[in-house]
Structures are given as C-alpha cells and as structure tokens.
Design an enzyme around this catalytic site. Structure first.
Site, mmCIF file in Angstrom:
data_model
loop_
_atom_site.group_PDB
_atom_site.id
_atom_site.type_symbol
_atom_site.label_atom_id
_atom_site.label_comp_id
_atom_site.label_asym_id
_atom_site.label_seq_id
_atom_site.Cartn_x
_atom_site.Cartn_y
_atom_site.Cartn_z
ATOM 1 N N LYS A 239 1.609 -8.322 3.974
ATOM 2 C CA LYS A 239 0.484 -7.399 3.750
ATOM 3 C C LYS A 239 0.908 -5.994 3.310
ATOM 4 O O LYS A 239 0.122 -5.053 3.385
ATOM 5 C CB LYS A 239 -0.426 -7.266 4.994
ATOM 6 C CG LYS A 239 -0.960 -8.548 5.572
ATOM 7 C CD LYS A 239 -1.554 -9.497 4.590
ATOM 8 C CE LYS A 239 -2.739 -8.984 3.804
ATOM 9 N NZ LYS A 239 -3.182 -9.984 2.789
ATOM 10 N N SER B 72 -5.161 -5.243 7.750
ATOM 11 C CA SER B 72 -5.125 -6.074 6.537
ATOM 12 C C SER B 72 -4.846 -7.544 6.897
ATOM 13 O O SER B 72 -5.468 -8.465 6.371
ATOM 14 C CB SER B 72 -4.031 -5.538 5.600
ATOM 15 O OG SER B 72 -3.822 -6.402 4.528
ATOM 16 N N TYR C 159 -3.095 0.573 -9.036
ATOM 17 C CA TYR C 159 -2.645 0.429 -10.419
ATOM 18 C C TYR C 159 -2.594 -1.047 -10.794
ATOM 19 O O TYR C 159 -2.427 -1.916 -9.936
ATOM 20 C CB TYR C 159 -1.232 0.999 -10.575
ATOM 21 C CG TYR C 159 -1.214 2.493 -10.785
ATOM 22 C CD1 TYR C 159 -1.387 3.026 -12.064
ATOM 23 C CD2 TYR C 159 -1.025 3.357 -9.720
ATOM 24 C CE1 TYR C 159 -1.364 4.398 -12.258
ATOM 25 C CE2 TYR C 159 -1.007 4.730 -9.908
ATOM 26 C CZ TYR C 159 -1.172 5.247 -11.174
ATOM 27 O OH TYR C 159 -1.148 6.597 -11.355
HETATM 28 N N1 LIG Z 1 -1.743 -2.261 -7.076
HETATM 29 C C1 LIG Z 1 -2.197 -2.976 -6.057
HETATM 30 N N2 LIG Z 1 -3.125 -3.920 -6.264
HETATM 31 C C2 LIG Z 1 -3.590 -4.680 -5.231
HETATM 32 N N3 LIG Z 1 -3.162 -4.540 -3.950
HETATM 33 C C3 LIG Z 1 -2.246 -3.612 -3.691
HETATM 34 C C4 LIG Z 1 -1.731 -2.801 -4.707
HETATM 35 N N4 LIG Z 1 -0.826 -1.982 -4.147
HETATM 36 C C5 LIG Z 1 -0.790 -2.279 -2.840
HETATM 37 N N5 LIG Z 1 -1.652 -3.254 -2.548
HETATM 38 C C6 LIG Z 1 -1.860 -3.765 -1.175
HETATM 39 O O1 LIG Z 1 -1.260 -5.051 -1.029
HETATM 40 C C7 LIG Z 1 -1.895 -5.622 0.105
HETATM 41 C C8 LIG Z 1 -1.592 -7.103 0.172
HETATM 42 O O2 LIG Z 1 -0.258 -7.234 0.531
HETATM 43 P P1 LIG Z 1 0.548 -8.569 0.244
HETATM 44 O O3 LIG Z 1 0.396 -8.934 -1.153
HETATM 45 O O4 LIG Z 1 1.925 -8.354 0.742
HETATM 46 O O5 LIG Z 1 -0.241 -9.618 1.158
HETATM 47 S S1 LIG Z 1 0.293 -11.081 1.497
HETATM 48 O O6 LIG Z 1 1.266 -10.923 2.577
HETATM 49 O O7 LIG Z 1 0.861 -11.685 0.300
HETATM 50 O O8 LIG Z 1 -0.903 -11.789 1.947
HETATM 51 C C9 LIG Z 1 -3.356 -5.316 -0.099
HETATM 52 O O9 LIG Z 1 -3.978 -5.362 1.187
HETATM 53 P P2 LIG Z 1 -5.517 -5.572 1.400
HETATM 54 O O10 LIG Z 1 -6.160 -4.253 1.056
HETATM 55 O O11 LIG Z 1 -5.705 -5.909 2.831
HETATM 56 O O12 LIG Z 1 -5.967 -6.679 0.508
HETATM 57 C C10 LIG Z 1 -3.331 -3.949 -0.748
HETATM 58 O O13 LIG Z 1 -3.653 -2.949 0.146
#
Ligand SMILES: Nc1ncnc2c1ncn2[C@@H]1O[C@H](COP(=O)(O)OS(=O)(=O)O)[C@@H](OP(=O)(O)O)[C@H]1O
EC number: 2.8.2.-
Length: 372
Positions: free
Chosen positions: A87, A179, A330
């Site tokens: 996350k 998250s 982004y």
């Molecule tokens: N550019 C960009 N676009 C979309 N999301 C972004 C980005 N940068 C950081 N994040 C943050 O990444 C969070 C998800 O983390 P992970 O991809 O590691 O989650 S997972 O472990 O694969 O399920 C996700 O968490 P959530 O807000 O809970 O969906 C985002 O806060």
C-alpha cells in the site's frame, strides 16, 4: 482437270493462312491451359492472397513478435524485486518503471511465488514460466508487496538468487493502515483465499479494526490506553515497543504469517522488517524509496531506481503529467510522443475520497511514534 488444279491451287493458297490460324489457335489453348493453376498452386495462391490482402491485426502482429521473441530469448529469474511495503505505491512504481526501455516485468500483476506456499511448492520452473522472455540486456523485475512481511520469504529469495536487488517503498504507516483496510473491504476474494481475521476486518469499522489489532498485539489495557491519549512518556513508549516487537518475533521465529487485524499495524513497521531482511541480504542489495516522493515527484523516485540499477536515464519531469490541476497523482506518458497520460488500472486512490476518524488517526500516530 482444270477444276481440280484450281481447287489444289486454292487450297495451297489458303494453307499458310490456315496453318498460321491453327498455330495461333493451338498456342492460345496451350497458353490458356498453362495458366490453369494446379491444386497446390491454388492453395499457395490462396494463402498468399489471404496474407497479402487481409492486413494483419495488431494482435496478430504482436503474437508474431512475441513468438519470435520466445524463440530468441530465454526466461530468467528477476534481476530485482519490489518487495513492499504493501500500500505504499508499489503498483504505480512498477507501472512507471516498465516504461523504461531497459526494464521488463511479467504481464501478471503480482506473482506471489515466495510467500504463498502452494505457489512456491510448484518449484523454480513455475516461477520462471511466469517471467517474460527478455533479451540479455534487459533487466527483469517483479513486484509482490506481500513479500516484505512474510517471515520465510527473504530466506527463500536468497537461496534462489543471493545477488538479487530489492526495492522497498516506505510510507506513512498511519495512512498505510487505512489504505490496507479500504483495500480489504473492497477486494472480492474467493472464500479459500480469505486469510484468518480478514472477515473480521471486513465486518468492522476502521476504528473497531484498529482497537482489535491493538488488543491482540498489545493487550486490552494498552489498546484502551492508546485511544484518547495525546502524548505518552518515553517509559510507556519503550514498554509498548517491547511488547509489540516480542509479539512479532513469535510469528517471525516460527515462520508464521501475521494474522489480521493485527497485520494492519504490523505491515507498517518498516524498521522491524528491514532489520530482518538485513540479516539475510547485504545492505548494498537494497534501495529504499520514500513513497511520498513517488507521489509528489515520480521522476525523482524513478531516477533513484535508474541510479541504483546503473541503467541509463530515461525518466524526467516531462515524462509525467497530471490528468487535471486537481489530481493528486501523477501519471506517465509512456512514450515520448504520447499526448495523454497513462495510469495503472485498478482502483488506486481510495484514500483520496475517504477519511479515517480523528480518534483512530491519533491512536495510530501515538502507536507508531512509540514503536519506531
Ligand atoms: N501516482 C499514483 N497513482 C495512484 N496511486 C498512487 C500514486 N502514487 C501513490 N499512490 C498510492 O499507492 C497506493 C497503493 O499502493 P500499492 O500499489 O502498493 O498497493 S498494493 O499493495 O499493490 O495493493 C494508493 O493507495 P490508496 O489511496 O489506498 O488506493 C495510493 O495512495
């Protein structure tokens, strides 16, 4: 007699004309016969026309290229893995990195080889089969954020590839826990995949889940203590830290997975896991990236990866853009000439539209301040 001679003379006169006509007639027949194709020629001709007249679809071309690729290149173990923290932006990091011409990743989102016993038991060949076919100059990587917090994983990876590079994203553990909670609530899993305690989290509010997590890992009095406090002294911090770490150690030493809902807290304890992984891999194998940097300036985070892997620079500020002025995140222009922005699929960004309660946030802040 005269009449006979006249007839012969006439015949002789028309003979050349006749023979020329016959010649042309036969020649034409022969010509016509010669252009009637054989069955084989017909088949060849048909297939030729088919392939030349119907323009190949993009999919056909892609499959052809992939087949050629498969013949030319071998599958290899990954050169690096993004192992966590779950996350903290691992999906977006993977999505950005695969735009780099030197990097390639499996089509499958996450492989879950080293932490899911039923995958690991399939053996190395199973894992290799999931890898893309890559030419020797490409670096292969995979990301499975569950790896970081599962005890047996570091050892298993080291045994398979001790020189592998490891990238770990860190982020605010309080937001991470929220998250993680939203993720569990929204993902539909088949019943056999629901790990212990997940159902409890799904049926609880975030505050209830956190209270329950504190209770199992620190005991009920400490759970109550953390809710409603604004500050705690050093002595209490140390006490909480000791209790929490010894709770974690029990699982780690027995190589057991952490249960939910305590895992909502545990998976944010970066220093604990880093210490454990450093007992197995040397520090030069690791790159730690701040998840906030990835969100705020992804070109800087991606350049850190380029430096770490010693590959040429591809990312700069102009590789990234935002969908609109109000976007927090982004996205990437995957090709230099790309006009539009591309972002990972799925439902990333849940935390943008939902908030945890102040009480839960406060309790978590005090807790992480104590244990870190
Ligand atoms: N550019 C960009 N676009 C979309 N999301 C972004 C980005 N940068 C950081 N994040 C943050 O990444 C969070 C998800 O983390 P992970 O991809 O590691 O989650 S997972 O472990 O694969 O399920 C996700 O968490 P959530 O807000 O809970 O969906 C985002 O806060």
């Amino acid at each position: 007699m005269n009449e006979q001679r006249r007839a012969i003379n006439n015949l002789m006169a028309i003979a050349p004309v006749f023979s020329i006509c016959c010649y042309f007639f036969v020649y034409q027949i022969e010509e016509n016969i010669s252009i009637i194709p054989s069955k084989e020629e017909l088949i060849q001709d048909f297939s030729f026309r088919k392939s030349s007249s119907s323009h190949k679809t993009k999919k056909e071309n892609k499959e052809e290229t992939e087949n050629e690729h498969e013949i030319l290149y071998e599958k290899r173990l990954p050169d690096f893995i993004i192992t966590g923290m779950q996350k903290c932006g691992t999906t977006v990091l993977k999505y950005f990195l695969e735009a780099h011409p030197k990097l390639i990743t499996p089509k499958l989102g996450e492989i879950h080889f080293f932490e899911k016993d039923w995958n690991f038991e399939q053996g190395k060949e199973w894992y290799l089969d999931k890898m893309p076919n890559a030419s020797p100059e490409l670096l292969i990587f995979e990301k499975t954020p569950d790896y970081m917090a599962v005890p047996i994983v570091a050892k298993r990876i080291f045994e398979m590839k001790p020189d592998i590079k490891i990238i770990v994203l860190t982020c605010d553990p309080v937001k991470r826990a929220f998250s993680n909670y939203l993720h569990l609530k929204s993902v539909k899993r088949p019943p056999y995949e629901v790990a212990p305690g997940v159902q409890e989290v799904i049926n609880s509010t975030f505050e209830e889940a956190i209270l329950s997590a504190f209770t199992t890992s620190l005991g009920a009095p400490n759970a109550d203590f953390l809710f409603g406090k604004s500050k705690i002294n050093e002595k209490k911090k140390n006490e909480l830290k000791t209790i929490f770490n010894s709770y974690l150690d029990k699982f780690w030493e027995e190589e057991r997975r952490f249960p939910m809902p305590a895992s909502l807290l545990i998976r944010g304890h970066f220093t604990y896991f880093m210490e454990k992984w450093l007992q197995i891999f040397p520090s030069e194998n690791f790159l730690t990236i701040d998840g906030n940097l990835l969100t705020a300036a992804p070109w800087k985070a991606c350049s850190q990866v380029e430096e770490f892997l010693k590959i040429e620079n591809f990312f700069n500020e102009s590789s990234f853009t935002k969908e609109n002025e109000n976007s927090k995140f982004y996205c990437i222009k995957k090709h230099r000439k790309m006009k539009y922005c591309s972002k990972p699929g799925g439902k990333k960004g849940r935390t943008l539209s939902q908030n945890m309660t102040k009480e839960a946030e406060n309790a978590l802040m005090i807790f992480y301040d104590a244990i870190s």
